[in-house]
Design an enzyme around this catalytic site. Structure first.
Site, mmCIF file in Angstrom:
data_model
loop_
_atom_site.group_PDB
_atom_site.id
_atom_site.type_symbol
_atom_site.label_atom_id
_atom_site.label_comp_id
_atom_site.label_asym_id
_atom_site.label_seq_id
_atom_site.Cartn_x
_atom_site.Cartn_y
_atom_site.Cartn_z
ATOM 1 N N PRO A 22 -3.838 2.706 -7.187
ATOM 2 C CG PRO A 22 -3.426 0.934 -8.628
ATOM 3 C CD PRO A 22 -2.772 1.764 -7.557
ATOM 4 N N GLY A 34 -6.285 -0.730 -4.132
ATOM 5 C CA GLY A 34 -5.218 -0.997 -3.170
ATOM 6 C C GLY A 34 -5.266 -0.137 -1.925
ATOM 7 C CG ASP A 44 9.298 -3.415 4.506
ATOM 8 O OD1 ASP A 44 9.600 -3.050 5.657
ATOM 9 O OD2 ASP A 44 8.144 -3.737 4.169
ATOM 10 C CB VAL A 65 3.594 0.228 4.815
ATOM 11 C CG1 VAL A 65 4.869 1.060 4.860
ATOM 12 C CG2 VAL A 65 3.839 -1.132 5.453
#
Length: 251
Positions: free
Chosen positions: A53, A56, A116, A33
């Protein structure tokens, strides 16, 4: 009398083309996303900082970092990241952390989008079709992103080919026209004449138009006429006029 005016339909969003060139945008997160968000704001020429990080990062975000397209901090979000920021986009799988960032943005009056979580968004990302300078956005106001994507694809499938190129040519013609007739009082005439060019010429004509065609066409601005593309390309009408130095073009 009230029946003559459009009815108010609440619940919508004010859809704008937000100019964020050189604005500082913070993206918190580095997944799929976040990758989409980063591309959107880079396309708008923003200065982007990514906080996430390294573990990720998805491949696209890692690519943006490697190419120096964004500034990167290999760590989790810190409140000081909001210093001197114009916009914040979060895309992390931590609802509590996202809400904390949202509240901090509200305190600092920084526009934010929390992925979201529609109630924690100052604005939404729609589904966008891009063809050069042409951008078409479909928004469901946070209700159904997949539906927005389907509608966008259907709209794009029905657009004429080369419409982006035609728009680019029209943009250059408008800039040339402003040089020919720069006075403020010429504004309404410029708008009317450009509108007539767009209405009378086909998209194919506009795509084929080159710089010489533009210069010849501008010769018809002062009398306020719009010849056919074939007349401009062949120069049939231009040769019948004399040079008038007041505009610096054939008139």
């Amino acid at each position: 009398m009230s029946e003559e005016f459009p009815a108010v339909q609440g619940g919508g969003s004010l859809i704008l083309a937000w100019q964020i060139r050189n604005k500082k945008v913070l993206v918190v997160g580095g997944g799929e996303v976040a990758a989409g968000r980063i591309l959107n704001v880079l396309n708008a020429d923003a200065k982007v900082t990514v906080v996430s990080p390294r573990s990720g990062l998805n491949p696209e975000v890692a690519h943006r970092i490697e190419k120096g397209q964004v500034t990167y901090h290999d760590r989790k979000f810190e409140p000081s990241d909001l210093d001197n920021v114009d916009m914040v986009l979060t895309a992390i799988d931590d609802p509590a952390a996202s809400t904390t960032i949202w509240k901090l943005c509200k305190e600092r009056k920084v526009a934010a989008n929390i992925a979201d979580v529609p109630p924690e968004c100052d604005f939404y990302f729609g589904s966008v079709h891009r063809d050069g300078p042409l951008q078409i956005m479909v928004s469901t106001n946070g209700n159904g992103p997949k539906i927005a994507s389907l509608v966008r694809k259907q709209i794009a499938a029905n657009l004429p080919e080369n419409i982006g190129s035609a728009i680019q040519k029209v943009g250059r013609l408008r800039r040339k026209l402003r040089q020919v007739a720069p006075d403020v009082e010429e504004g309404p005439k410029r708008m009317q004449w450009m509108s007539k060019v767009c209405e009378d010429w086909s998209l194919e004509d506009l795509v084929e138009m080159d710089e010489e065609d533009m210069d010849r066409l501008l010769g018809f601005y002062k009398p306020g006429t719009v010849p056919r593309f074939e007349e401009v390309r062949l120069g049939n009408q231009v040769d019948e006029f004399v040079f008038d130095g007041s505009f610096g073009w054939w008139v």
